[in-house]
Design a protein around this motif. Structure first.
Motif, mmCIF file in Angstrom:
data_model
loop_
_atom_site.group_PDB
_atom_site.id
_atom_site.type_symbol
_atom_site.label_atom_id
_atom_site.label_comp_id
_atom_site.label_asym_id
_atom_site.label_seq_id
_atom_site.Cartn_x
_atom_site.Cartn_y
_atom_site.Cartn_z
ATOM 1 N N ASN A 173 8.194 16.568 31.467
ATOM 2 C CA ASN A 173 7.342 17.761 31.557
ATOM 3 C C ASN A 173 7.976 18.876 32.394
ATOM 4 O OD1 ASN A 173 6.982 16.654 34.101
ATOM 5 N ND2 ASN A 173 4.760 16.903 34.114
ATOM 6 N N SER A 174 9.297 18.874 32.489
ATOM 7 C CA SER A 174 10.029 19.931 33.185
ATOM 8 C C SER A 174 11.270 20.285 32.363
ATOM 9 C CB SER A 174 10.466 19.485 34.584
ATOM 10 O OG SER A 174 9.356 19.190 35.398
ATOM 11 N N PHE A 203 10.161 32.768 27.042
ATOM 12 C CA PHE A 203 8.815 32.202 26.940
ATOM 13 C C PHE A 203 8.617 31.516 25.587
ATOM 14 C CE2 PHE A 203 7.429 34.704 30.643
ATOM 15 C CZ PHE A 203 6.657 33.742 31.282
ATOM 16 N N ASN A 204 9.125 32.107 24.517
ATOM 17 C CA ASN A 204 8.991 31.493 23.194
ATOM 18 C C ASN A 204 9.706 30.150 23.129
ATOM 19 O OD1 ASN A 204 7.403 33.595 22.214
ATOM 20 N ND2 ASN A 204 9.149 34.715 21.388
ATOM 21 N N ALA A 205 10.883 30.054 23.740
ATOM 22 C CA ALA A 205 11.606 28.771 23.787
ATOM 23 C C ALA A 205 10.798 27.742 24.562
ATOM 24 C CB ALA A 205 12.989 28.971 24.417
ATOM 25 N N MET A 206 10.211 28.165 25.683
ATOM 26 C CA MET A 206 9.379 27.261 26.469
ATOM 27 C C MET A 206 8.172 26.805 25.658
ATOM 28 S SD MET A 206 6.311 27.036 28.368
ATOM 29 C CE MET A 206 5.834 28.729 28.591
ATOM 30 N N GLU A 207 7.556 27.730 24.926
ATOM 31 C CA GLU A 207 6.377 27.403 24.106
ATOM 32 C C GLU A 207 6.728 26.357 23.050
ATOM 33 O OE1 GLU A 207 3.215 28.541 24.228
ATOM 34 O OE2 GLU A 207 3.398 30.170 25.665
ATOM 35 N N GLN A 208 7.856 26.512 22.380
ATOM 36 C CA GLN A 208 8.274 25.536 21.362
ATOM 37 C C GLN A 208 8.484 24.161 21.993
ATOM 38 O OE1 GLN A 208 7.302 27.224 18.425
ATOM 39 N NE2 GLN A 208 8.722 25.662 17.789
ATOM 40 N N TRP A 209 9.166 24.128 23.121
ATOM 41 C CA TRP A 209 9.410 22.875 23.824
ATOM 42 C C TRP A 209 8.097 22.262 24.292
ATOM 43 C CZ3 TRP A 209 8.218 22.304 29.063
ATOM 44 C CH2 TRP A 209 8.589 21.084 29.627
ATOM 45 N N ARG A 210 7.179 23.074 24.797
ATOM 46 C CA ARG A 210 5.907 22.587 25.332
ATOM 47 C C ARG A 210 5.112 21.807 24.292
ATOM 48 N NH1 ARG A 210 0.856 23.016 25.010
ATOM 49 N NH2 ARG A 210 1.059 24.541 23.353
ATOM 50 N N LEU A 211 5.266 22.149 23.025
ATOM 51 C CA LEU A 211 4.544 21.455 21.960
ATOM 52 C C LEU A 211 4.860 19.962 21.917
ATOM 53 C CD1 LEU A 211 4.893 24.114 19.122
ATOM 54 C CD2 LEU A 211 2.844 23.596 20.484
ATOM 55 N N SER A 212 6.031 19.573 22.409
ATOM 56 C CA SER A 212 6.412 18.155 22.422
ATOM 57 C C SER A 212 6.033 17.467 23.733
ATOM 58 C CB SER A 212 7.916 18.020 22.182
ATOM 59 O OG SER A 212 8.631 18.559 23.284
ATOM 60 N N THR A 213 5.296 18.158 24.571
ATOM 61 C CA THR A 213 4.875 17.596 25.863
ATOM 62 C C THR A 213 3.348 17.501 25.896
ATOM 63 O OG1 THR A 213 4.539 19.684 27.051
ATOM 64 C CG2 THR A 213 6.812 18.842 26.941
#
Length: 165
Positions: free
Chosen positions: A54-55, A104-114
């Protein structure tokens, strides 16, 4: 411009970037020459982010040089594992070019898998460009942290901002 997740090989370049950022802006935590970190410490910090579920750290790279970054630090205890704290910084010559939105968009895409359901940050109340970016990305002001920092011998307030998914 390339936006990607950080690797351990980026340790030295990240140190250079952060030190340049500390010299260019008063909106970050560190004063110029205050940051004390070496390549080994930076590499360990990067590894701890990469090993976490989650980081993460995302970098904006131009000509093999880091020009922006966004770190996401997820909560470690069970009660706050769904929450993450964000720090973002972009070099002065690269601001206003959409890099913040791309990070932020890259973080949002990654966040979907968390399992992250809340992202939060603090921002100095006089950082108009930062506040505008965060609102554009869906963050809302939740409160004010009074006399949060001392910049140029003056107290500065910060907003608490968050986005809930």
């Amino acid at each position: 411009m390339i936006i990607r997740e950080i690797t351990q090989e980026d340790a030295i370049e990240l140190i250079k970037f952060q030190k340049q950022l500390d010299n260019e802006t008063k909106f970050m935590l560190f004063e110029p020459n205050e940051r004390e970190i070496d390549e080994i410490q930076q590499s360990k910090m990067i590894m701890s982010f990469l090993e976490s579920n989650n980081s993460n750290i995302f970098i904006a790279e131009s000509d093999h040089r880091i020009v922006g970054y966004l770190s996401v630090s997820g909560g470690r205890t069970k009660r706050i594992r769904h929450s993450a704290y964000i720090v973002i910084g972009i070099l002065k010559d690269f601001t206003g070019k959409g890099i913040g939105s791309e990070l932020f968009n890259a973080m949002e895409q990654w966040r979907l898998s968390t399992k992250i359901k809340r992202v939060e940050l603090t921002v100095m109340t006089n950082n108009e460009f930062g506040i505008k970016l965060y609102k554009k990305m869906g963050f809302e002001i939740e409160g004010i942290k009074k006399n949060s920092m001392i910049v140029d011998d003056r107290f500065v307030d910060e907003y608490y901002m968050a986005k809930i998914y």
